[in-house]
Scaffold this active site. Sequence first.
Site, PDB file in Angstrom:
ATOM      1  N   ASP A  92       0.849  -1.181   0.000  1.00 51.57           N
ATOM      2  CA  ASP A  92       0.000   0.000   0.000  1.00 51.57           C
ATOM      3  C   ASP A  92       0.891   1.239   0.000  1.00 51.57           C
ATOM      4  O   ASP A  92       1.833   1.336   0.785  1.00 51.57           O
ATOM      5  CB  ASP A  92      -0.902  -0.005   1.234  1.00 51.57           C
ATOM      6  CG  ASP A  92      -1.793   1.215   1.286  1.00 51.57           C
ATOM      7  OD1 ASP A  92      -2.747   1.272   0.508  1.00 51.57           O
ATOM      8  OD2 ASP A  92      -1.521   2.116   2.102  1.00 51.57           O
ATOM      9  N   ILE A  93       0.615   2.178  -0.890  1.00 46.96           N
ATOM     10  CA  ILE A  93       1.398   3.415  -0.942  1.00 46.96           C
ATOM     11  C   ILE A  93       0.774   4.415   0.020  1.00 46.96           C
ATOM     12  O   ILE A  93      -0.396   4.778  -0.131  1.00 46.96           O
ATOM     13  CB  ILE A  93       1.418   3.981  -2.374  1.00 46.96           C
ATOM     14  CG1 ILE A  93       2.075   2.994  -3.332  1.00 46.96           C
ATOM     15  CG2 ILE A  93       2.137   5.325  -2.417  1.00 46.96           C
ATOM     16  CD1 ILE A  93       3.518   2.674  -3.024  1.00 46.96           C
TER      17      ILE A  93
ATOM     18  N   HIS B 286       5.542  14.055 -15.972  1.00 46.22           N
ATOM     19  CA  HIS B 286       6.228  15.338 -16.195  1.00 46.22           C
ATOM     20  C   HIS B 286       6.224  16.147 -14.913  1.00 46.22           C
ATOM     21  O   HIS B 286       5.236  16.193 -14.177  1.00 46.22           O
ATOM     22  CB  HIS B 286       5.625  16.093 -17.387  1.00 46.22           C
ATOM     23  CG  HIS B 286       4.316  16.787 -17.150  1.00 46.22           C
ATOM     24  ND1 HIS B 286       4.216  18.060 -16.632  1.00 46.22           N
ATOM     25  CD2 HIS B 286       3.043  16.399 -17.405  1.00 46.22           C
ATOM     26  CE1 HIS B 286       2.960  18.433 -16.576  1.00 46.22           C
ATOM     27  NE2 HIS B 286       2.215  17.436 -17.041  1.00 46.22           N
TER      28      HIS B 286
ATOM     29  N   ASP C 170      -1.463  19.106 -11.896  1.00 46.62           N
ATOM     30  CA  ASP C 170      -0.837  18.965 -13.210  1.00 46.62           C
ATOM     31  C   ASP C 170       0.585  19.526 -13.183  1.00 46.62           C
ATOM     32  O   ASP C 170       0.784  20.703 -13.469  1.00 46.62           O
ATOM     33  CB  ASP C 170      -1.677  19.704 -14.257  1.00 46.62           C
ATOM     34  CG  ASP C 170      -1.147  19.547 -15.663  1.00 46.62           C
ATOM     35  OD1 ASP C 170      -0.354  18.626 -15.899  1.00 46.62           O
ATOM     36  OD2 ASP C 170      -1.539  20.358 -16.526  1.00 46.62           O
TER      37      ASP C 170
ATOM     38  N   GLU D  29       7.168  19.356 -20.633  1.00 43.49           N
ATOM     39  CA  GLU D  29       6.010  18.680 -21.217  1.00 43.49           C
ATOM     40  C   GLU D  29       4.981  19.706 -21.665  1.00 43.49           C
ATOM     41  O   GLU D  29       4.329  19.545 -22.712  1.00 43.49           O
ATOM     42  CB  GLU D  29       5.401  17.713 -20.203  1.00 43.49           C
ATOM     43  CG  GLU D  29       4.259  16.841 -20.741  1.00 43.49           C
ATOM     44  CD  GLU D  29       2.879  17.468 -20.609  1.00 43.49           C
ATOM     45  OE1 GLU D  29       1.910  16.878 -21.116  1.00 43.49           O
ATOM     46  OE2 GLU D  29       2.761  18.558 -19.988  1.00 43.49           O
ATOM     47  N   GLU D  30       4.830  20.755 -20.860  1.00 44.53           N
ATOM     48  CA  GLU D  30       3.816  21.758 -21.154  1.00 44.53           C
ATOM     49  C   GLU D  30       4.118  22.550 -22.424  1.00 44.53           C
ATOM     50  O   GLU D  30       3.251  23.265 -22.937  1.00 44.53           O
ATOM     51  CB  GLU D  30       3.653  22.716 -19.957  1.00 44.53           C
ATOM     52  CG  GLU D  30       3.205  22.041 -18.660  1.00 44.53           C
ATOM     53  CD  GLU D  30       1.761  21.555 -18.708  1.00 44.53           C
ATOM     54  OE1 GLU D  30       1.116  21.695 -19.769  1.00 44.53           O
ATOM     55  OE2 GLU D  30       1.281  21.031 -17.685  1.00 44.53           O
TER      56      GLU D  30
ATOM     57  N   HIS E 205      -4.396  24.284 -15.436  1.00 42.27           N
ATOM     58  CA  HIS E 205      -3.519  25.317 -16.008  1.00 42.27           C
ATOM     59  C   HIS E 205      -3.806  26.709 -15.436  1.00 42.27           C
ATOM     60  O   HIS E 205      -3.670  27.705 -16.137  1.00 42.27           O
ATOM     61  CB  HIS E 205      -3.628  25.333 -17.533  1.00 42.27           C
ATOM     62  CG  HIS E 205      -2.861  24.224 -18.193  1.00 42.27           C
ATOM     63  ND1 HIS E 205      -2.672  24.146 -19.544  1.00 42.27           N
ATOM     64  CD2 HIS E 205      -2.220  23.138 -17.673  1.00 42.27           C
ATOM     65  CE1 HIS E 205      -1.947  23.065 -19.844  1.00 42.27           C
ATOM     66  NE2 HIS E 205      -1.673  22.437 -18.711  1.00 42.27           N
TER      67      HIS E 205
ATOM     68  N   ASP F  51      -4.885   8.622  -3.677  1.00 39.76           N
ATOM     69  CA  ASP F  51      -4.531   7.396  -2.970  1.00 39.76           C
ATOM     70  C   ASP F  51      -4.740   6.173  -3.860  1.00 39.76           C
ATOM     71  O   ASP F  51      -3.853   5.316  -4.000  1.00 39.76           O
ATOM     72  CB  ASP F  51      -5.374   7.291  -1.703  1.00 39.76           C
ATOM     73  CG  ASP F  51      -4.924   6.181  -0.772  1.00 39.76           C
ATOM     74  OD1 ASP F  51      -3.752   5.758  -0.866  1.00 39.76           O
ATOM     75  OD2 ASP F  51      -5.736   5.736   0.057  1.00 39.76           O
TER      76      ASP F  51
ATOM     77  N   ASP G 279      -1.702   3.765  -5.439  1.00 36.23           N
ATOM     78  CA  ASP G 279      -1.676   2.316  -5.215  1.00 36.23           C
ATOM     79  C   ASP G 279      -1.687   1.557  -6.539  1.00 36.23           C
ATOM     80  O   ASP G 279      -1.043   0.511  -6.677  1.00 36.23           O
ATOM     81  CB  ASP G 279      -2.868   1.892  -4.361  1.00 36.23           C
ATOM     82  CG  ASP G 279      -2.745   2.325  -2.911  1.00 36.23           C
ATOM     83  OD1 ASP G 279      -1.618   2.605  -2.460  1.00 36.23           O
ATOM     84  OD2 ASP G 279      -3.777   2.390  -2.221  1.00 36.23           O
TER      85      ASP G 279
END
Length: 445
Positions: free
Chosen positions: A50-51, A132, A144, A178-179, A294, A309, A313
Amino acid sequence: MTHSVHRRTAALTAVALAGLLAAAVPSTAATTTAAAPSAATSPAALAAPDIPLANVKAHLGDLQSIASANGGNRAHGRTGYKASIDHVKAKLDAAGFTTTVQQFTSSGATGYNLIADWPGGDTNRVLMAGAHLDSVTSGPGINDNGSGSAGVLETALAVSRAQLNPDKHLRFAWWGAEELGLVGSKYYVNNLPSAERSKISGYLNFDMIGSPNPGYFVYDDDPTIEKTFKDYFAGIGVPTEIETEGDGRSDHASFKNVGIPVGGLFTGASRTKSSAQAQKWGGTAGQAFDRCYHSSCDSASNINDTALDRNSDAIAHAIWTLSAGTTVPPGDVYENANNVSIPDNGAAVTSSVTVSGRTGNAPAALAVGVDIKHTWRGDLVIDLLAPDGTAYRLKNSSGSDSADNVITTYTVNASGESANGTWQLKVQDVAAQDTGFIDSWKLTF
C-alpha cells in the site's frame, strides 16, 4: 439487451460445463489446506505494498513550497523547475537509485529530465514509469502534474523500502518541458539508440491523478498494461473508462510513436463530468474534472485525496505486476486449489487454508491471491476472515462491473492478527443470473 443476454447465457453455459468437468475429475489436493508452505515460485504472486497517502501528500507539499519560493510556479526555464528536479533527485539518491540528469534546450532555456534506475533486473527488459515534473507558468502545478510526479516518486521509494528484486529492470523518469509540447520526453526517446529503445518492454505514464472532481480513466494502448490497471480498479470496486481527453497529449506519446508499448492513468482535466459519471464516481456533474487546470489555483488544495490514494496504489500494483518482481527473501505460500461453487444470489461460501509453524503476527502487507471464475464479477462480495473471525473486505459488489472473473492479488494489513490458524476466503453472490466458483486462492507470508 440482446447482446448482453447472449454473453451472460454463453458464459453461464461455460461455467456450468466447467463445473461438470471439475466434478468428473477427482482432486488430489487436500480438502482444506496445502500440505505445507512452499517458496513462492511465481514472482507475480507477491502483491505491491500500500502506498501511504500521507507520503504522497508530503511530496506535493514540498512541490508547493518550491513553487511558492520561486515566483509561484515550477515551469520550464524557471528556478522552480530546477529546484523540483534537485529535490526529487536527492530523495532517489538517498534511496539507492542511480540517477542521471539529462539536459536539453527549449525556447532558449535549459531543460532537465531526471532518470532513476533501480539496480538489478534484466537490462534487456526495461519497465519504465514516468511523469512530467514541470508546471505551466500560471501556477504551481500541483495536480498537473505534481500528482503524477509524487505518485511515481513514492512508488520508487517503496521499491527501495521493499528492496524489490524484479525480473525486469526498473527505470523511473521525471520529464521537463512537457507543457511546451512533450519536449523532454521526446528528447529522451529521440536520443536513445534503437537497440536501447528495443529493450523497453513498456512505459507507464501518470499525468494528473488527483483531480478534485475525479474520474478514473485508463489508457487503451497496450492491452497487457491496460488490463493490469483495469483489474486493479475492478478489484477495489471502482469502475473505469477509457481515457480520451488527453490521448496523445502527454509523454506516453513520445514512446508510443516509436513503437514502445504504453499505458497509464488520468483523472481528468478541463472536460465536464457528466451526470452518468457523477453517479458512477461521485463528485459534481456539470463541472470540470479539474476547474483549476492550467490556472493559479492548481495548488496543494486542488487535490482529491481518495483519487490520489487509489491511483498511487495502482501505480505500485502495475510496477510490481508488470516487472514480475519479488522481495527477498520470498515468502511462504499457503494455497487451497479445491473448487468451491458460489450459489447464484445465495449464501456466502468459504474456502480455508491453515497456517502453522510461524512465529508472531501476520505481515502488514499480507498478499491474498484470488482466482474466482464468475460470469459477472460485480455480483461478488469477497472477504478474508482471520483465524479469530475478523473480516477484511477485499471487494465490494458493483452493479456496473460486468466483466468476468476476479483474478488478482489483494494486500491486507493483518499485522494485528496471529499468523497461525485457519484463514478463510469468504465469497457471496448478491445478485441474480450469474454463477461461478472459487478456483483457488492463496496467502503469501
